[in-house]
Scaffold this motif. Structure first.
Motif, PDB file in Angstrom:
ATOM      1  N   ILE A  41     -84.691  -1.068 -22.016  1.00 43.43           N
ATOM      2  CA  ILE A  41     -85.455  -0.132 -23.574  1.00 43.43           C
ATOM      3  C   ILE A  41     -86.449   0.313 -22.982  1.00 43.43           C
ATOM      4  O   ILE A  41     -87.407   0.081 -22.357  1.00 43.43           O
ATOM      5  CB  ILE A  41     -85.656  -1.135 -24.389  1.00 43.43           C
ATOM      6  CG1 ILE A  41     -86.694  -2.276 -24.588  1.00 43.43           C
ATOM      7  CG2 ILE A  41     -84.450  -2.017 -24.747  1.00 43.43           C
ATOM      8  CD1 ILE A  41     -86.402  -3.081 -25.311  1.00 43.43           C
TER       9      ILE A  41
ATOM     10  N   ASP B 173     -90.510   3.333 -26.648  1.00 45.34           N
ATOM     11  CA  ASP B 173     -90.116   4.440 -28.520  1.00 45.34           C
ATOM     12  C   ASP B 173     -89.063   3.543 -28.964  1.00 45.34           C
ATOM     13  O   ASP B 173     -88.820   3.458 -30.347  1.00 45.34           O
ATOM     14  CB  ASP B 173     -89.632   5.603 -28.151  1.00 45.34           C
ATOM     15  CG  ASP B 173     -91.100   6.341 -27.173  1.00 45.34           C
ATOM     16  OD1 ASP B 173     -91.740   5.896 -27.480  1.00 45.34           O
ATOM     17  OD2 ASP B 173     -91.095   6.987 -26.645  1.00 45.34           O
ATOM     18  N   SER B 174     -88.233   3.280 -27.987  1.00 49.97           N
ATOM     19  CA  SER B 174     -87.255   2.851 -29.041  1.00 49.97           C
ATOM     20  C   SER B 174     -87.606   1.170 -29.687  1.00 49.97           C
ATOM     21  O   SER B 174     -87.077   0.654 -30.989  1.00 49.97           O
ATOM     22  CB  SER B 174     -86.191   1.970 -28.202  1.00 49.97           C
ATOM     23  OG  SER B 174     -86.117   1.066 -27.202  1.00 49.97           O
TER      24      SER B 174
END
Length: 139
Positions: free
Chosen positions: A90, A93-94
């Motif tokens: 990941i 930002d996610s």
């Protein structure tokens, strides 16, 4: 007559050996019980932790510090390690929005005033605390 004396002597030695091990066991148990540092009582509400697990699809959550002796200074960081296979590969930002929502939930816990900062670590592998990390100052 000699065999009776030998039997009593061997029986006395056996009793002494058994008593020695019993006393050693109690001494070690007593020392370990009283030398264990007190755990921090308000590390988090179990219902809140279950809610975070369910809502954000987290398999396991570790919290640190666990013992009062680990809070050495007047200020300490409350760290949550969030483990999920969904966090493999990941980007920061996610999960940034997730981390902000989780911090809002953590603010509801009555933590020790020494905790001035939160740290959330999103990890892919269980018991491997390498991952995306966020820090927030406690309100």
């Amino acid at each position: 007559m000699m065999s009776k004396t030998v039997k009593w002597l061997l029986g006395g030695i056996a009793v002494c050996v058994v008593l020695y091990f019993v006393m050693s066991f109690f001494a070690v148990s007593w020392l370990s019980y009283f030398s264990t540092p007190p755990a921090i009582k308000t590390l988090g509400d179990k219902e809140l932790i279950q809610k975070i697990k369910k809502e954000y699809n987290v398999q396991e959550i570790e919290r640190t510090p666990a013992y009062e002796r680990e809070i050495k200074q007047d200020t300490a960081t409350y760290t949550l390690y969030l483990y999920s296979k969904d966090f493999c590969g990941i980007s920061a930002d996610s999960v940034q929005k997730k981390s902000m929502k989780i911090v809002q939930e953590i603010d509801k816990i009555k933590l020790d005033p020494k905790f001035y900062k939160y740290q959330l670590v999103f990890c892919c592998k269980l018991y491997n605390p390498n991952g995306v990390s966020f820090q927030y100052v406690r309100k």
